[in-house]
Design a protein around this motif. Sequence first.
Motif, PDB file in Angstrom:
ATOM      1  N   PHE A   1       0.801  -1.257  -0.143  1.00  0.00           N
ATOM      2  CA  PHE A   1      -0.025  -0.086  -0.153  1.00  0.00           C
ATOM      3  C   PHE A   1       0.866   1.288  -0.087  1.00  0.00           C
ATOM      4  CE2 PHE A   1      -2.942  -3.158   1.697  1.00  0.00           C
ATOM      5  CZ  PHE A   1      -4.023  -3.146   0.952  1.00  0.00           C
ATOM      6  N   ARG A   2       2.174   1.282   0.255  1.00  0.00           N
ATOM      7  CA  ARG A   2       3.070   2.393   0.158  1.00  0.00           C
ATOM      8  C   ARG A   2       3.867   2.412  -0.538  1.00  0.00           C
ATOM      9  NH1 ARG A   2      -0.799   4.003   2.443  1.00  0.00           N
ATOM     10  NH2 ARG A   2      -1.391   4.558   4.279  1.00  0.00           N
ATOM     11  N   THR A   3       4.157   1.623  -1.511  1.00  0.00           N
ATOM     12  CA  THR A   3       5.226   1.759  -2.512  1.00  0.00           C
ATOM     13  C   THR A   3       4.850   1.742  -3.885  1.00  0.00           C
ATOM     14  OG1 THR A   3       5.530  -0.765  -2.979  1.00  0.00           O
ATOM     15  CG2 THR A   3       6.598   0.270  -1.036  1.00  0.00           C
ATOM     16  N   ARG A   4       5.447   1.894  -4.943  1.00  0.00           N
ATOM     17  CA  ARG A   4       5.205   1.765  -6.334  1.00  0.00           C
ATOM     18  C   ARG A   4       4.842   0.423  -6.777  1.00  0.00           C
ATOM     19  NH1 ARG A   4       9.343   4.685 -10.121  1.00  0.00           N
ATOM     20  NH2 ARG A   4       7.980   6.554  -9.483  1.00  0.00           N
TER      21      ARG A   4
END
Lengths: 321, 261
Positions: free
Chosen positions: A191-194
Amino acid sequence: MTAVATADRPRLGERLAAAPWPELAAPAALLLLVVVFGAADSTFLTTGNIEAILQASAILVVLAVAQTFVVATAGIDLSVASTMTLGAVVLGQVYSSGAGIGWAILAGVAAATAVGLVNGAIVAKGGITDFIVTLGTLSAASGLALILADGKPQPVLSKFMLDLSASGIGIISWSVLVAAVVAVTAHVVLFRTRLGVHLLAVGGSTDAARSTGVRNVRVKMSVYLISGLLAGLAAVLLVARVGAAEPASNTSFLLNSVAAVVLGGVSLFGGRATIIGPVVGALLLASLVNGLTLLGVSQFYQPLAVGIVVVLAAFLTRFQK
Amino acid sequence: MTAVPMLELRGVDKSFGPVHVLSSVDFTARAGEVTALVGDNGAGKTTLVKCIGGIHPVDAGELIFQGTARSVRGPRDAALLGVEIVYQDLALADNLDIVENMFLGREVLTRLRTLDENSMEKLAEQALASLSVRTVRSVRQHVVSLSGGQRQTVAIAKSVLWKSKVVILDEPTAALGVAQTEQVLDLVRRLAGQGVAVILVSHNMNDVMKVADSIGVLFLGRMAAQVRRKDVTQTQVVELITAGRSGELGLSPAESSGAAV
């Protein structure tokens, strides 16, 4: 204007359909199980038993997280449990050859990661159906494990491995902590990375992802690589728990990893996934087996119970849009 | 009107095997204007668009961006030159939200290599606000929950976000109702108002006559004429589309019949 007002307030049926049933199924079922088993058997909610449930679910949590990454891209990794077995056997063989436990662990994880790499390369670059490819590596990896171990379990007597499963902080053993770290890291990646956004895009809308410049092949390869790596970590936890590297086929781990993913509300069609869902799914399956055992239900009934729960969970996904 | 067009095509030829799809096509799109590209089915509109977008490299002829001839060998070349194509299917990922879609493949990252959600949200909101979009409630809505017009809006806002110089819209109103068509056409005007060269591919004469500044008519792979909107009537444009000529305008009688052979 009245038309707009009513359109903004959905009817009860629509609201029921819009509720995230698949996501809620596993937590609700877990709560139900805890209440039922807690009432039926007083030992179920003792710290000792909770410790046992957590301990028993650690390996499955790691495998379920591995499976989630692949399923999120609309794939499936049927080889995840055999890859773990191969990793465990390599760990055992390297350790018995006299190498330190650190090298043995590294070798085991590397072997499992290599299987993931092979899966990824064939599925993504070769464009062959994931189901067939991983079915093939399922067989190949467990065969390789049998060959390497000559069919015999290899005891791994190491203080480090013993501590991993037997000691820890309070009721949280080190292996449970490892599983927790894996889950938290996976959540951040998803949910927090490319990579997380891209793999959901590839899973849910392959064509849109491709035409937007997402490198589909690379994303697909990464998820199988991640799956292999996590299967390797699971192998370490498995050897720690059993105290030996067994070349036995761990088919129940494969089925339970998929079951945990489905219970967790992850869409098998890809593009929609959480980490907390499959983790709760894994806890649910571990609690179910534990509770049935406490109640003295024959272990032959356990696969039946797991099967029923999974099919019920899959039924709930019908409400999914 | 600036002297140098944003995009100019000169003598573009394109064949697929023995089939000449485009022959010697000239076409101009100016910054701040809406240039419509019209033509019957099979006239070569899609091929021309794909040539500009680098999907089909041209066989002969020049693509001139802001006065400089450039070779466009692939979609990446076109993207670098600031060409954005909004296809009919929009290429949006239904399972992601508006922000994720607008930044897909070009995410803004923090120093820790994680997604910079706050910046992306702000930039997405700014892009939508610059087009005076009020129909989208939250940029965190999933695209699957959007109407056709809203989806078109998101796709167009994406080109604003990426400061595209040439935006090609492929039949943007084809699947829309009356009210939504009106909204999207407004959006097309505002997009041009930001100094973008907008190319509108459309079958809908009403849309074209309403928003275009210039109209290029393709007829059987040739540019029958590129005319100023204010100089022509709808009837003339329709004649150009169907016959390749209209009075003084368009191909010569020999060309318009010869092209069909």
